[in-house]
Design a protein around this motif. Structure first.
Motif, PDB file in Angstrom:
ATOM      1  N   ILE A   5       8.899   7.194 -17.385  1.00  0.00           N
ATOM      2  CA  ILE A   5       8.250   7.000 -18.775  1.00  0.00           C
ATOM      3  C   ILE A   5       7.851   8.135 -19.382  1.00  0.00           C
ATOM      4  O   ILE A   5       7.313   9.020 -18.968  1.00  0.00           O
ATOM      5  CB  ILE A   5       7.187   6.022 -18.460  1.00  0.00           C
ATOM      6  N   PHE A   6       8.320   8.097 -20.784  1.00  0.00           N
ATOM      7  CA  PHE A   6       8.046   9.209 -21.468  1.00  0.00           C
ATOM      8  C   PHE A   6       6.584   9.078 -22.422  1.00  0.00           C
ATOM      9  O   PHE A   6       6.698   8.256 -23.135  1.00  0.00           O
ATOM     10  CB  PHE A   6       9.300   9.777 -22.396  1.00  0.00           C
ATOM     11  N   LEU A   7       5.600   9.876 -22.241  1.00  0.00           N
ATOM     12  CA  LEU A   7       4.402   9.818 -23.129  1.00  0.00           C
ATOM     13  C   LEU A   7       4.574  10.795 -24.332  1.00  0.00           C
ATOM     14  O   LEU A   7       4.792  11.880 -24.045  1.00  0.00           O
ATOM     15  CB  LEU A   7       3.107  10.176 -22.421  1.00  0.00           C
ATOM     16  N   SER A   8       4.429  10.442 -25.435  1.00  0.00           N
ATOM     17  CA  SER A   8       4.321  11.022 -26.717  1.00  0.00           C
ATOM     18  C   SER A   8       3.055  11.040 -27.447  1.00  0.00           C
ATOM     19  O   SER A   8       2.816   9.896 -27.789  1.00  0.00           O
ATOM     20  CB  SER A   8       5.560  10.494 -27.525  1.00  0.00           C
ATOM     21  N   CYS A  21      -1.522   8.512 -18.065  1.00  0.00           N
ATOM     22  CA  CYS A  21      -0.371   8.783 -17.204  1.00  0.00           C
ATOM     23  C   CYS A  21      -0.876   8.760 -15.796  1.00  0.00           C
ATOM     24  O   CYS A  21      -0.198   8.183 -14.933  1.00  0.00           O
ATOM     25  CB  CYS A  21      -0.110  10.342 -17.500  1.00  0.00           C
ATOM     26  N   ASP A  22      -2.323   8.920 -15.525  1.00  0.00           N
ATOM     27  CA  ASP A  22      -2.800   8.786 -14.270  1.00  0.00           C
ATOM     28  C   ASP A  22      -2.795   7.171 -13.706  1.00  0.00           C
ATOM     29  O   ASP A  22      -2.390   6.957 -12.732  1.00  0.00           O
ATOM     30  CB  ASP A  22      -4.323   9.289 -14.293  1.00  0.00           C
ATOM     31  N   PHE A 131      -2.678  -2.338 -19.021  1.00  0.00           N
ATOM     32  CA  PHE A 131      -1.414  -1.719 -19.558  1.00  0.00           C
ATOM     33  C   PHE A 131      -0.306  -1.241 -18.566  1.00  0.00           C
ATOM     34  O   PHE A 131       0.976  -1.725 -18.456  1.00  0.00           O
ATOM     35  CB  PHE A 131      -1.423  -0.920 -20.642  1.00  0.00           C
ATOM     36  N   ALA A 132      -0.955  -0.501 -17.648  1.00  0.00           N
ATOM     37  CA  ALA A 132      -0.199   0.067 -16.568  1.00  0.00           C
ATOM     38  C   ALA A 132       0.324  -0.725 -15.623  1.00  0.00           C
ATOM     39  O   ALA A 132       1.740  -0.919 -15.353  1.00  0.00           O
ATOM     40  CB  ALA A 132      -0.804   1.043 -15.852  1.00  0.00           C
ATOM     41  N   GLU A 133      -0.561  -1.798 -15.249  1.00  0.00           N
ATOM     42  CA  GLU A 133       0.173  -3.002 -14.473  1.00  0.00           C
ATOM     43  C   GLU A 133       1.371  -3.805 -15.203  1.00  0.00           C
ATOM     44  O   GLU A 133       2.194  -4.447 -14.635  1.00  0.00           O
ATOM     45  CB  GLU A 133      -0.864  -4.003 -14.079  1.00  0.00           C
ATOM     46  N   ARG A 134       1.109  -4.031 -16.587  1.00  0.00           N
ATOM     47  CA  ARG A 134       2.178  -4.899 -17.324  1.00  0.00           C
ATOM     48  C   ARG A 134       3.518  -4.156 -17.269  1.00  0.00           C
ATOM     49  O   ARG A 134       4.606  -4.626 -17.099  1.00  0.00           O
ATOM     50  CB  ARG A 134       1.554  -5.063 -18.685  1.00  0.00           C
TER      51      ARG A 134
END
Length: 211
Positions: A5-8, A21-22, A131-134
């Protein structure tokens, strides 16, 4: 394509991006998160372009900081991701915009393609974890057994027809039947002969009486 996954994000949102990110990594996901304070240079630029071209999901972080900046490298990242999305089907999940703070979607300075996607509001650790779980649910692998079962449909065995066994006639009963028939025929012949012999005797007696 990898499963990364790319975080911008804008550099002013680095702390919030780190928490996102964590949470994603805690959910078992791979995240490309650039923490360099000195962005720039050909090698760095080439690496970013390569990651955006290969990532599974692109997560642009939208905030008051991105709204306040009409220029920034994150906007190039957004453009590269949008350009790649034009090669994808509309149903493919690739762009996952998230909002920090009280920024309103209609007033956000983002590409129009972002507006056609579902946005996630991340205001605290609880919403970030959800959000991370979804996102993690989208990476659940399909069990091999399920794939095999999809191609094989159980076929019921046809109902068996009861078999009726008819024993063949035994040789002894067959012979006895034939002997009975033969005996009856002989009896009829003998009976005929006896009747003919008695008839001749009666005629001889009658002739003797006449004479």
């Amino acid at each position: 394509m990898t499963q990364a996954i790319f975080l911008s994000y804008a550099s002013q949102d680095a702390d919030a991006a780190r928490r996102i990110c964590d949470a994603l990594r805690a959910a078992g996901l791979e995240v490309w998160f650039d923490q360099s304070e000195l962005r720039g240079g050909d090698a760095w630029d080439a690496s970013i372009r390569k990651q955006i071209k290969a990532c599974a999901l692109f997560v642009p972080i939208i905030s008051a900081n991105t709204n306040a900046r009409e220029e920034g490298y994150f906007r190039l990242e957004w453009k590269l991701a949008v350009d790649r999305s034009h090669l994808m089907a509309e149903t493919k999940a690739f762009l996952f915009p998230v909002i920090l703070g009280d920024v309103l979607e209609p007033s956000a300075l983002v590409p129009d393609v972002f507006r056609s996607r579902q946005w996630s509001q991340l205001n605290d650790d609880g919403s970030i974890k959800a959000f991370a779980e979804r996102v993690a649910e989208r990476f659940q692998p399909v069990a091999p057994a399920t794939a095999v079962q999809a191609f094989f449909v159980p076929i019921s065995a046809p109902a068996s027809t009861p078999t009726v066994f008819v024993p063949p006639p035994s040789p002894s009963s067959d012979l006895l039947g034939r002997d009975d028939a033969l005996g009856a025929a002989i009896a009829r012949i003998q009976g005929g002969r006896a009747f003919a012999h008695g008839d001749r005797l009666r005629r001889h007696r009658q002739d003797a009486i006449r004479h």
